[in-house]
Scaffold this motif. Structure first.
Motif, PDB file in Angstrom:
ATOM      1  N   LYS A 186     -65.978  51.765  23.745  1.00 43.99           N
ATOM      2  CA  LYS A 186     -65.470  51.309  25.032  1.00 43.99           C
ATOM      3  C   LYS A 186     -65.926  52.206  26.185  1.00 43.99           C
ATOM      4  O   LYS A 186     -65.900  51.786  27.345  1.00 43.99           O
ATOM      5  N   LYS A 187     -66.351  53.431  25.865  1.00 43.80           N
ATOM      6  CA  LYS A 187     -66.838  54.325  26.908  1.00 43.80           C
ATOM      7  C   LYS A 187     -68.307  54.102  27.223  1.00 43.80           C
ATOM      8  O   LYS A 187     -68.823  54.665  28.184  1.00 43.80           O
ATOM      9  N   LEU A 188     -68.982  53.300  26.404  1.00 38.80           N
ATOM     10  CA  LEU A 188     -70.401  53.053  26.629  1.00 38.80           C
ATOM     11  C   LEU A 188     -70.575  51.950  27.671  1.00 38.80           C
ATOM     12  O   LEU A 188     -69.818  50.975  27.674  1.00 38.80           O
ATOM     13  N   PRO A 189     -71.560  52.066  28.541  1.00 44.91           N
ATOM     14  CA  PRO A 189     -71.801  51.018  29.552  1.00 44.91           C
ATOM     15  C   PRO A 189     -72.472  49.804  28.918  1.00 44.91           C
ATOM     16  O   PRO A 189     -73.658  49.552  29.080  1.00 44.91           O
ATOM     17  N   SER A 190     -71.684  49.027  28.177  1.00 41.69           N
ATOM     18  CA  SER A 190     -72.239  47.902  27.426  1.00 41.69           C
ATOM     19  C   SER A 190     -72.525  46.690  28.296  1.00 41.69           C
ATOM     20  O   SER A 190     -73.302  45.815  27.929  1.00 41.69           O
ATOM     21  N   GLY A 191     -71.838  46.583  29.424  1.00 43.86           N
ATOM     22  CA  GLY A 191     -72.041  45.433  30.284  1.00 43.86           C
ATOM     23  C   GLY A 191     -71.318  44.188  29.806  1.00 43.86           C
ATOM     24  O   GLY A 191     -71.530  43.105  30.317  1.00 43.86           O
ATOM     25  N   SER A 192     -70.448  44.305  28.804  1.00 42.97           N
ATOM     26  CA  SER A 192     -69.721  43.151  28.289  1.00 42.97           C
ATOM     27  C   SER A 192     -68.242  43.302  28.616  1.00 42.97           C
ATOM     28  O   SER A 192     -67.656  44.356  28.411  1.00 42.97           O
ATOM     29  N   SER A 193     -67.667  42.229  29.132  1.00 41.98           N
ATOM     30  CA  SER A 193     -66.238  42.248  29.456  1.00 41.98           C
ATOM     31  C   SER A 193     -65.391  41.660  28.337  1.00 41.98           C
ATOM     32  O   SER A 193     -64.171  41.601  28.456  1.00 41.98           O
ATOM     33  N   LEU A 194     -66.026  41.211  27.264  1.00 38.61           N
ATOM     34  CA  LEU A 194     -65.288  40.603  26.163  1.00 38.61           C
ATOM     35  C   LEU A 194     -64.846  41.651  25.156  1.00 38.61           C
ATOM     36  O   LEU A 194     -65.364  42.769  25.111  1.00 38.61           O
ATOM     37  N   ARG A 195     -63.878  41.240  24.318  1.00 38.58           N
ATOM     38  CA  ARG A 195     -63.409  42.128  23.266  1.00 38.58           C
ATOM     39  C   ARG A 195     -64.526  42.379  22.253  1.00 38.58           C
ATOM     40  O   ARG A 195     -65.251  41.453  21.899  1.00 38.58           O
ATOM     41  N   PRO A 196     -64.677  43.614  21.782  1.00 34.78           N
ATOM     42  CA  PRO A 196     -65.664  43.856  20.722  1.00 34.78           C
ATOM     43  C   PRO A 196     -65.241  43.157  19.441  1.00 34.78           C
ATOM     44  O   PRO A 196     -64.070  42.799  19.258  1.00 34.78           O
ATOM     45  N   LEU A 197     -66.181  42.963  18.545  1.00 33.52           N
ATOM     46  CA  LEU A 197     -65.932  42.291  17.271  1.00 33.52           C
ATOM     47  C   LEU A 197     -66.248  43.250  16.133  1.00 33.52           C
ATOM     48  O   LEU A 197     -67.385  43.730  16.019  1.00 33.52           O
ATOM     49  N   VAL A 198     -65.258  43.530  15.298  1.00 32.99           N
ATOM     50  CA  VAL A 198     -65.431  44.415  14.149  1.00 32.99           C
ATOM     51  C   VAL A 198     -65.803  43.570  12.938  1.00 32.99           C
ATOM     52  O   VAL A 198     -65.071  42.653  12.563  1.00 32.99           O
ATOM     53  N   ARG A 199     -66.939  43.877  12.318  1.00 39.68           N
ATOM     54  CA  ARG A 199     -67.411  43.156  11.143  1.00 39.68           C
ATOM     55  C   ARG A 199     -67.437  44.097   9.935  1.00 39.68           C
ATOM     56  O   ARG A 199     -67.823  45.264  10.061  1.00 39.68           O
ATOM     57  N   ALA A 200     -67.048  43.572   8.781  1.00 41.98           N
ATOM     58  CA  ALA A 200     -67.031  44.381   7.563  1.00 41.98           C
ATOM     59  C   ALA A 200     -67.065  43.461   6.357  1.00 41.98           C
ATOM     60  O   ALA A 200     -66.833  42.249   6.463  1.00 41.98           O
ATOM     61  N   ASP A 201     -67.340  44.039   5.188  1.00 47.14           N
ATOM     62  CA  ASP A 201     -67.345  43.251   3.960  1.00 47.14           C
ATOM     63  C   ASP A 201     -65.965  43.287   3.310  1.00 47.14           C
ATOM     64  O   ASP A 201     -65.013  43.873   3.842  1.00 47.14           O
ATOM     65  N   SER A 202     -65.852  42.676   2.143  1.00 50.23           N
ATOM     66  CA  SER A 202     -64.543  42.476   1.518  1.00 50.23           C
ATOM     67  C   SER A 202     -63.866  43.773   1.107  1.00 50.23           C
ATOM     68  O   SER A 202     -62.651  43.803   0.909  1.00 50.23           O
ATOM     69  N   ALA A 203     -64.624  44.870   0.953  1.00 45.21           N
ATOM     70  CA  ALA A 203     -64.018  46.142   0.574  1.00 45.21           C
ATOM     71  C   ALA A 203     -63.046  46.634   1.637  1.00 45.21           C
ATOM     72  O   ALA A 203     -62.136  47.418   1.337  1.00 45.21           O
ATOM     73  N   PHE A 204     -63.214  46.186   2.875  1.00 46.14           N
ATOM     74  CA  PHE A 204     -62.377  46.646   3.977  1.00 46.14           C
ATOM     75  C   PHE A 204     -61.329  45.610   4.387  1.00 46.14           C
ATOM     76  O   PHE A 204     -60.679  45.777   5.415  1.00 46.14           O
ATOM     77  N   TYR A 205     -61.184  44.560   3.588  1.00 46.05           N
ATOM     78  CA  TYR A 205     -60.190  43.535   3.899  1.00 46.05           C
ATOM     79  C   TYR A 205     -58.813  44.051   3.490  1.00 46.05           C
ATOM     80  O   TYR A 205     -58.454  44.077   2.309  1.00 46.05           O
ATOM     81  N   GLY A 206     -58.047  44.484   4.462  1.00 51.50           N
ATOM     82  CA  GLY A 206     -56.715  45.016   4.218  1.00 51.50           C
ATOM     83  C   GLY A 206     -55.930  45.055   5.510  1.00 51.50           C
ATOM     84  O   GLY A 206     -56.500  45.042   6.619  1.00 51.50           O
ATOM     85  N   ALA A 207     -54.611  45.104   5.404  1.00 50.15           N
ATOM     86  CA  ALA A 207     -53.757  45.050   6.591  1.00 50.15           C
ATOM     87  C   ALA A 207     -53.986  46.247   7.504  1.00 50.15           C
ATOM     88  O   ALA A 207     -53.999  46.115   8.737  1.00 50.15           O
ATOM     89  N   GLU A 208     -54.173  47.435   6.925  1.00 53.29           N
ATOM     90  CA  GLU A 208     -54.341  48.620   7.755  1.00 53.29           C
ATOM     91  C   GLU A 208     -55.616  48.536   8.590  1.00 53.29           C
ATOM     92  O   GLU A 208     -55.609  48.838   9.782  1.00 53.29           O
ATOM     93  N   VAL A 209     -56.721  48.126   7.966  1.00 55.20           N
ATOM     94  CA  VAL A 209     -57.992  48.064   8.675  1.00 55.20           C
ATOM     95  C   VAL A 209     -57.956  46.996   9.766  1.00 55.20           C
ATOM     96  O   VAL A 209     -58.352  47.236  10.917  1.00 55.20           O
ATOM     97  N   VAL A 210     -57.488  45.808   9.425  1.00 57.85           N
ATOM     98  CA  VAL A 210     -57.462  44.707  10.398  1.00 57.85           C
ATOM     99  C   VAL A 210     -56.548  45.043  11.568  1.00 57.85           C
ATOM    100  O   VAL A 210     -56.918  44.839  12.742  1.00 57.85           O
ATOM    101  N   ASN A 211     -55.370  45.555  11.292  1.00 61.03           N
ATOM    102  CA  ASN A 211     -54.444  45.874  12.379  1.00 61.03           C
ATOM    103  C   ASN A 211     -54.932  47.042  13.221  1.00 61.03           C
ATOM    104  O   ASN A 211     -54.657  47.093  14.424  1.00 61.03           O
ATOM    105  N   ALA A 212     -55.672  47.976  12.620  1.00 63.74           N
ATOM    106  CA  ALA A 212     -56.258  49.064  13.405  1.00 63.74           C
ATOM    107  C   ALA A 212     -57.265  48.520  14.408  1.00 63.74           C
ATOM    108  O   ALA A 212     -57.330  48.970  15.559  1.00 63.74           O
TER     109      ALA A 212
END
Length: 468
Positions: A212-238
């Motif tokens: 968020k500190k980088l001058p990305s030029g995008s006003s939209l929410r970032p999108l976090v992508r991961a594989d099934s190993a990271f599918y869990g409540a803690e990761v998604v809610n973080a």
């Protein structure tokens, strides 16, 4: 190509004190200085005893060695040859740098993480590391881990993980857009036997804070992508707490399979995939791969505050190897399913677009391969914390190299580290001094002279005009 002289007419003598093998370090270290690498390390890094003295100079030396191609402590000696001492000062001996790394503890690694985060932010202010094509484009945050193979039992923390090889586990998070190659926004070294999601919650928080500190030029929410190993409540809610949406592959448990079975037959849409053909009259794809989606609430076994509502997007392809029984083929098509959970808005990202975006997560594998082909070819120390510090330094070298390539223009902006090093860094030069001014004499007809001069002009000022 062949030698222009007979072997007896050719000789070699290491006797020129004015030569250097990596002239590209001059503009690259000028870039690091303008981004405040030494100043940031001196401010945030407090390593005890005399081995931690001049932390900024030692961090800069380690990063410079990695940019030049060092993948071990001994390789740092490449900073101490020929005319390097006439251009650079405080090039520490490899033994001194090794002692510096072995003094690190986990707290010092977190201090070095803070240096890496701030250093990337300053680099992004000098070059367009994350550019977007339009107001509707997102910044993609990809998270994944990789095993760095080690040999023997002397590596502290090494073990056998999911890959079946002995090593240490490096967890990385990258930020990228469609127009820009990925940069690394967070990193963590873990024991080789740990599970993939260990520490991912905190890493995602750090990655989103840095991105968020980088001058990305995008006003939209970032999108976090991961594989099934990271599918869990803690990761998604973080990720959600950090202000991002998620697109994470799910595991095929009973509930997911039941949801897939409830998708109507007419809900499937053909997509661009392997062997697909686009039919212009109907403006559709003729493809064996199809996608569909269904509303889905993740983690229903958790308390209500941890449950997340979103979409379950499913891609299916024919199973071409179903394993026929008794030599008889199946009477109907059988399918292989790949499902992922996403919280993106269906009005902004439809089913086909969500699937295509999710498949782009594979870009992080290129970053893993890039690091393993350069500074992470080895983890040089027997101490775990020294290797963890080496990982952070390798990340800073990766981002610094990427920034230098971006400055030269779009041709090298997406190149691998090895390509950038071959074209911009590993350029031999002879040093000449006249009137208190040092001049680098580089090879005539260097194929990438224009790119090198562009980098040098921005970081070191315009080159002097030639006089006759």
């Amino acid at each position: 190509m062949q030698l222009s002289h007979t072997p007896r007419a050719t000789s070699a003598v290491f006797d020129d004190p004015n030569l250097m093998s990596s002239a590209g370090l001059v503009p690259v270290l000028a870039l690091a200085r303008s981004a405040g690498l030494q100043e940031l390390a001196n401010r945030h890094l407090r390593v005890p005893t005399d081995k931690g003295a001049n932390a900024g100079l030692k961090v800069t030396a380690l990063v410079a060695g990695m940019v030049a191609g060092a993948d071990s402590i001994d390789d740092m000696a490449l900073l101490r040859h020929g005319g390097m001492g006439r251009i650079f000062t405080n090039a520490y001996a490899p033994s001194t740098l090794g002692s510096f790394l072995r003094t690190f503890t986990f707290g010092h690694i977190r201090q070095l993480d803070a240096v890496a985060s701030r250093f990337l932010g300053r680099l992004a202010a000098t070059a367009p590391l994350l550019t977007t094509a339009g107001p509707g484009e997102r910044v993609m945050i990809d998270i994944d881990d990789t095993i760095i193979e080690v040999h023997g039992y002397s590596k502290q923390g090494s073990g056998y993980g999911y890959s079946g090889v002995r090593g240490l586990n490096a967890l990385l998070a990258t930020a990228s857009t469609k127009q820009s190659a990925p940069v690394i926004v967070a990193q963590r070294l873990r024991k080789g036997s740990c599970g993939s999601p260990r520490g991912a919650k905190r890493l995602i928080a750090d990655a989103l804070k840095t991105a968020k500190k980088l001058p990305s030029g995008s006003s939209l929410r970032p999108l976090v992508r991961a594989d099934s190993a990271f599918y869990g409540a803690e990761v998604v809610n973080a990720a959600l707490r950090g202000g991002a949406d998620v697109s994470i592959t799910v595991r095929m448990d009973k509930r997911v399979k039941a949801s897939i079975c409830s998708i109507p037959d007419d809900a499937w849409t053909p997509i661009e995939y392997t062997d697909a053909v686009f039919d212009e009259p109907t403006n559709t794809w003729i493809s064996r791969a199809e996608v569909a989606e269904i509303p889905f609430t993740a983690f229903t076994s958790k308390k209500r505050s941890e449950q997340v509502s979103g979409r379950l997007v499913v891609r299916r392809i024919p199973d071409l190897n179903p394993g026929a029984e008794n030599g008889q083929a199946t009477l109907f098509d059988t399918w292989r399913f790949h499902a992922f959970f996403t919280t993106t808005d269906p009005e902004a990202t439809d089913t086909v677009a969500a699937d295509k975006t999710h498949r782009g997560h594979a870009i992080i594998e290129q970053v893993h391969a890039d690091l393993k082909a350069s500074a992470l070819a080895h983890l040089p120390s027997g101490k775990f914390d020294a290797n963890a510090a080496w990982l952070v330094l390798a990340v800073m070298a990766f981002n610094l190299t990427r920034t230098a390539a971006t400055i030269t223009g779009p041709v090298l902006a997406k190149a691998t580290t090895a390509t950038i090093r071959r074209k911009l860094i590993a350029v031999p030069a002879r040093i000449a001094r006249s009137a208190r001014r040092a001049t680098l004499h580089l090879p005539t007809a260097w194929p990438w002279e224009t790119a090198w001069q562009a980098l040098f002009a921005q970081t070191c000022g315009p080159p002097p005009t030639k006089t006759t």
